[in-house]
Design a protein around this motif. Structure first.
Motif, PDB file in Angstrom:
ATOM      1  N   VAL A   1      14.707  40.689   3.302  1.00  0.00           N
ATOM      2  CA  VAL A   1      16.054  41.257   3.429  1.00  0.00           C
ATOM      3  C   VAL A   1      16.963  40.360   2.585  1.00  0.00           C
ATOM      4  O   VAL A   1      17.231  39.225   2.953  1.00  0.00           O
ATOM      5  N   PRO A   2      17.403  40.862   1.441  1.00  0.00           N
ATOM      6  CA  PRO A   2      18.090  39.973   0.497  1.00  0.00           C
ATOM      7  C   PRO A   2      19.515  39.610   0.872  1.00  0.00           C
ATOM      8  O   PRO A   2      20.060  38.654   0.333  1.00  0.00           O
TER       9      PRO A   2
ATOM     10  N   THR B   1      24.584  41.251   6.587  1.00  0.00           N
ATOM     11  CA  THR B   1      24.177  42.657   6.593  1.00  0.00           C
ATOM     12  C   THR B   1      22.676  42.749   6.307  1.00  0.00           C
ATOM     13  O   THR B   1      22.049  41.773   5.895  1.00  0.00           O
TER      14      THR B   1
ATOM     15  N   TYR C   1      20.398  45.125   3.991  1.00  0.00           N
ATOM     16  CA  TYR C   1      20.417  46.158   2.948  1.00  0.00           C
ATOM     17  C   TYR C   1      21.740  46.934   2.988  1.00  0.00           C
ATOM     18  O   TYR C   1      21.777  48.150   2.826  1.00  0.00           O
ATOM     19  N   GLY C   2      22.801  46.212   3.255  1.00  0.00           N
ATOM     20  CA  GLY C   2      24.127  46.823   3.278  1.00  0.00           C
ATOM     21  C   GLY C   2      24.525  47.382   4.621  1.00  0.00           C
ATOM     22  O   GLY C   2      25.702  47.648   4.849  1.00  0.00           O
ATOM     23  N   TRP C   3      23.571  47.573   5.510  1.00  0.00           N
ATOM     24  CA  TRP C   3      23.907  48.104   6.838  1.00  0.00           C
ATOM     25  C   TRP C   3      24.414  46.986   7.741  1.00  0.00           C
ATOM     26  O   TRP C   3      23.981  45.828   7.610  1.00  0.00           O
ATOM     27  N   PHE C   4      25.302  47.328   8.664  1.00  0.00           N
ATOM     28  CA  PHE C   4      25.625  46.424   9.762  1.00  0.00           C
ATOM     29  C   PHE C   4      24.310  46.164  10.504  1.00  0.00           C
ATOM     30  O   PHE C   4      23.530  47.088  10.747  1.00  0.00           O
TER      31      PHE C   4
ATOM     32  N   PHE D   1      20.912  49.090  11.425  1.00  0.00           N
ATOM     33  CA  PHE D   1      19.864  49.281  10.419  1.00  0.00           C
ATOM     34  C   PHE D   1      18.805  50.245  10.980  1.00  0.00           C
ATOM     35  O   PHE D   1      18.288  50.033  12.085  1.00  0.00           O
TER      36      PHE D   1
ATOM     37  N   LYS E   1      13.273  52.161   8.651  1.00  0.00           N
ATOM     38  CA  LYS E   1      13.252  51.337   7.438  1.00  0.00           C
ATOM     39  C   LYS E   1      12.716  49.932   7.707  1.00  0.00           C
ATOM     40  O   LYS E   1      12.678  49.087   6.818  1.00  0.00           O
TER      41      LYS E   1
ATOM     42  N   ILE F   1      10.199  43.382   6.202  1.00  0.00           N
ATOM     43  CA  ILE F   1      11.479  43.581   6.900  1.00  0.00           C
ATOM     44  C   ILE F   1      11.270  43.549   8.415  1.00  0.00           C
ATOM     45  O   ILE F   1      12.134  43.091   9.158  1.00  0.00           O
ATOM     46  N   ARG F   2      10.093  44.037   8.874  1.00  0.00           N
ATOM     47  CA  ARG F   2       9.820  44.032  10.324  1.00  0.00           C
ATOM     48  C   ARG F   2      10.003  42.621  10.881  1.00  0.00           C
ATOM     49  O   ARG F   2      10.580  42.434  11.947  1.00  0.00           O
TER      50      ARG F   2
ATOM     51  N   ALA G   1      26.124  49.789  -0.530  1.00  0.00           N
ATOM     52  CA  ALA G   1      24.721  49.593  -0.899  1.00  0.00           C
ATOM     53  C   ALA G   1      24.187  50.813  -1.619  1.00  0.00           C
ATOM     54  O   ALA G   1      23.441  50.708  -2.591  1.00  0.00           O
TER      55      ALA G   1
ATOM     56  N   ASN H   1      17.876  38.306  -6.095  1.00  0.00           N
ATOM     57  CA  ASN H   1      17.157  39.070  -5.076  1.00  0.00           C
ATOM     58  C   ASN H   1      18.093  40.137  -4.556  1.00  0.00           C
ATOM     59  O   ASN H   1      19.063  39.831  -3.872  1.00  0.00           O
TER      60      ASN H   1
END
Lengths: 305, 254
Positions: free
Chosen positions: A32-33, A37, A39-42, A46, A50, A55-56, B18, B160
């Protein structure tokens, strides 16, 4: 009730350390970069579908960390409201500060691509947070005020040395882990078929130091537990953690060997991380109980106004 | 209340930010603008071509397990490891062959056309590619799942970024010569790619037949290097005269 809640928070903290171990064991730290957040989600919105691949592990670690952080906020607030001993209340504040720092370290290590000093600090602070929560659970227990008022200085010294050495061993393990030295020595129990490495590199030296550290911790644990079983066999509050310490040490040594022999299988590797923390807090409980009369002398229990 | 509304709005807009993706990243500002035209006279330019082979019994490519992501397991069914791909006659694929030395102080124009690194079938495609310093590298997610694009260069700037939505693109420009810049996806640890970044256009990647061609070289003596992610590197010196074509061969051992 407060004591039970603190025990629950301690158990949740152990789970968090295991989840952190899974992140490094699966090399998922940067899956998760972004942070805070995902991937941009709160973070809490998330989508579950996904949570795949690495990521798990990383996102689960963040969610569990958030939950533990919230629990520690509640614990600190509860201590502030209900705990009459000032030094215990301060332990709550310290735990809160430590877990916030831990969260920030976890975030910046992602944003800065896992720099070794930050990652090692993150791994080194985790057992300290665990120690603080376990200490709170211990000193809020009804049993803390019971027991014999003996003051065995030998036990205090050897138990304190065991706890300190175990933490040092965890720091070496964290450094080994975050510098990729976990399999620098690929065989066990020998070292490249010998007792001493035939060649020396930084990863080999780090790995070898961790193995020697394990021997030193084992010797200290044997000394501590042996002293308790020989001199304080009738004191259940000392005997129980001493026996448990022997058991978790044996488990931890087995997991350490299996970590190498399995080529760092991620579940074994992660259990080795959390079991190290369990050895540490077991030794800490024994140490604190050995020092209990001093705590009592330092500040008598006051009734809350 | 206004502060709370701002926070809620900000949180709500994060996924949108995003989803927009894109944008251009640069490793560092370039030092001096490249020339607009090539310094090489086409009338005298020559060619170095050749083939890369594997000596011995090539390793059997291992099957990739992609079951940690159902979308990948479906997309990439039957995929095999690309780290060593040996074809007919021992032809080695995915070898980056380039002029390592011999061009002196010549400076070359930078193509404005982007080279594309796609994420398809939960693999980077192509597995090995080249780009010039300053040339846009477009990274695309063609998969119905999310990826993170993680470049771990030694000389350029590490980055990244997430590509959670299919079709997302981002463009990156490398500022410094570097052979090679590894790319990985931490979500799917089997995904690997390598980009050779050079300050000239004389590079190529071997295909399934193991061949490569370096065209348009000015007459001179050059050190040509063949780089492979597992098999290592080999170099050869080659001299070409005006309009001359030379053939060279590299043979890697397992």
């Amino acid at each position: 009730m407060l004591h039970r809640f603190a025990v629950f928070v301690a158990a949740a903290t152990a789970l968090l350390i295991f989840a952190g171990g899974l992140v490094t064991s699966t090399d998922s730290g940067l899956s998760v970069p972004d942070w805070p957040t995902t991937y941009g989600w709160f973070m809490f919105t998330f989508p579950l579908d996904k949570m795949v691949g690495g990521i798990r592990f990383e996102h689960s670690h963040r969610l569990i960390a958030s939950a533990v952080g919230f629990l520690i906020v509640v614990l600190a607030a509860w201590l502030w409201r209900a705990e009459p001993r000032r030094w215990v209340r301060r332990l709550g504040y310290l735990a809160l500060a430590a877990v916030v720092t831990q969260g920030v370290l976890g975030g910046i290590t992602v944003l800065w691509f896992l720099p070794e000093p930050i990652s090692i600090a993150h791994a080194g602070l985790a057992p300290l947070v665990f120690c603080l929560i376990v200490t709170i659970a211990l000193v809020t227990s009804p049993g803390w005020t019971r027991g014999h008022p003996s003051d065995d200085r030998t036990l205090q010294r050897v138990a304190a040395a065991t706890t300190t050495l175990t933490y040092g061993q965890m720091l070496i393990g964290a450094t080994m882990r975050h510098t990729g030295a976990g399999l620098a020595i690929p065989d066990f129990p020998l070292v490249f078929g010998r007792l001493v490495p035939p060649v020396w590199t930084t990863p080999i030296a780090m790995h070898y130091a961790h193995r020697l550290g394990a021997l030193a911790v084992a010797a200290c644990v044997l000394a501590t537990a042996g002293h308790v079983l020989f001199h304080h066999r009738t004191r259940a509050e000392l005997r129980r953690p001493a026996v448990l310490l022997l058991f978790v040490l044996l488990l931890q040594l087995t997991l350490g060997a299996l970590t190498v022999l399995s080529g760092k299988q991620y579940l074994i590797n992660s259990l080795h991380v959390v079991m190290g923390a369990v050895v540490l807090v077991t030794s800490l409980v024994l140490t604190l109980r050995a020092y209990r009369p001093r705590f009592d002398a330092a500040e008598p229990v006051q009734v809350a106004a | 209340m206004r502060v709370l509304s701002g926070v809620v709005l900000g949180v709500a807009l994060l996924p949108l930010a995003a989803a927009c993706g894109g944008g251009t990243q640069e490793s560092a500002p370039a030092q001096a603008p490249p020339p607009a035209t090539s310094p090489v006279d086409p009338a005298t330019a020559g060619t170095v071509m050749g083939r890369v082979t594997f000596a011995g019994t090539p390793p059997k490519p291992a099957a990739l397990r992609m079951d940690s992501d159902p979308a990948c397991a479906q997309q990439g069914a039957g995929a095999t490891d690309e780290s060593v791909v040996v074809g007919d006659g021992g032809a080695v694929q995915n070898v980056f062959v380039y002029v390592k030395d011999g061009l002196g102080t010549l400076r070359f124009p930078v193509p404005s056309t982007a080279v594309v690194l796609d994420q398809k079938g939960c693999r980077y495609a192509p597995h090995v590619l080249g780009a010039q310093v300053g040339q846009p590298v477009e990274i695309v997610n063609s998969d119905p799942t999310l990826h993170n694009v993680h470049a771990v260069p030694a000389s350029n700037q590490e980055f990244n970024t997430g590509q959670p939505i299919p079709g997302m693109k981002q463009t990156h420009v490398f500022s410094t010569r570097e052979v090679m810049v590894p790319f990985k996806c931490d979500v799917h640890p089997w995904m690997r790619a390598f980009i050779g970044v050079l300050d000239h256009p004389y590079f190529g990647v071997t295909g399934a037949d193991g061949t490569f061609t370096l065209q348009g070289l000015p007459p001179g003596t050059y050190t040509v290097e063949a780089w492979h992610e597992k098999l290592g590197t080999q170099t050869q010196s080659v001299t070409i005269g005006p309009k001359e074509s030379k053939e060279i061969a590299f043979a890697f051992k397992g």
